[in-house]
Write an enzyme that holds these catalytic residues in place. Sequence first.
Site, short mmCIF file in Angstrom:
data_model
loop_
_atom_site.label_atom_id
_atom_site.label_comp_id
_atom_site.label_asym_id
_atom_site.label_seq_id
_atom_site.Cartn_x
_atom_site.Cartn_y
_atom_site.Cartn_z
N ALA A 63 -6.88 -1.93 -0.64
CA ALA A 63 -5.07 -2.61 0.13
C ALA A 63 -4.51 -1.15 -1.04
CB ALA A 63 -5.05 -3.74 -0.03
N GLU A 131 -10.60 -7.48 -7.45
CA GLU A 131 -9.49 -8.13 -7.28
C GLU A 131 -9.62 -8.95 -7.62
OE1 GLU A 131 -11.65 -7.30 -4.03
OE2 GLU A 131 -10.75 -7.01 -2.44
#
Length: 258
Positions: A63, A131
Amino acid sequence: MGFVKYETKGQVGIITIDRPKALNALNSQVLDDLKEVLDGVDQQEIRCLIVTGSGDKSFVAGADIAAMSTMSQAEAEAFGKKGNDIFRALEVFPIPSIAAVNGFALGGGCELSMSCDFRICSENAVFGQPEVGLGITPGFGGTQRLARLVGPGMAKQLIYTAKNIKADEALRIGLVNAVFPQEQLMEEAEKLAAKIAKNAPIAVRASKKAINDGLQVEMDKAIEIEEKLFGSCFESYDQKEGMGAFLEKRKVEKFLNR
Ligand code: CAA
């Protein structure tokens, strides 16, 4: 289409995430474009999808970190939902999909590949859920799909350590089905897609649904799901043609998806 290209080769649809300047990172626009492409796929004609990234370096590098960096809690939740909704739509899309992972598949990229039915990759592919190193959790289904694909222990190790793995390790843990030299990857993906496309689409789609839906429930219910889908094939022209061809010792003329 802006950041997502779509082309067809015979009965195979090829979806390419095309934002090479950012290694095909997923911002809100890329997600919108992916949804629009998926909504436009001809479900009667197309028999298999291939999902890949443009260039020879990256499938999808995650992302978009720049876009996420200033998000509030509510905005991040909404962004997570947006990604989840479109990835889930791909996962349950009636037509099967193959991820042809041609380089970095990190964070949202690994998650996109896991929303396809299965993955093949190039030798330079790198998978990971980085992440926690950015101060967040995986947000487009990574905690759930990675755990289901490689088991909770391996998924937890990969997610907690934020360690990227190369193609050979991805193959060893069952995250990908095969590894090819970069220049052969698309050819191999298209060969696999063509093999799928040759079979009776109603049966392929029912098999996908049986596997997906069956994995969500306990075995007695799962077997019932299979029974119903098995039965439903017998209403189709393609079942008559497939079995008729066998009994008449001839090749199937053509499956018609009806
Ligand atoms: N978001 C935004 N931009 C990204 C990006 C990302 N995820 N990944 C790469 N880019 C951009 C870089 O910022 C750079 O842009 P500029 O040229 O404008 O500086 C360009 O793409 C090329 O990247 P690099 O110069 O970093 O290329 P590299 O070869 O040195 O490194 C890389 C490649 C290892 C993939 C590195 O780019 C990288 O670590 N990217 C981030 C990977 C990552 O952490 N992904 C997870 C994101 S979080 C997420 O996905 C959450 C979720 O689950 C929904």
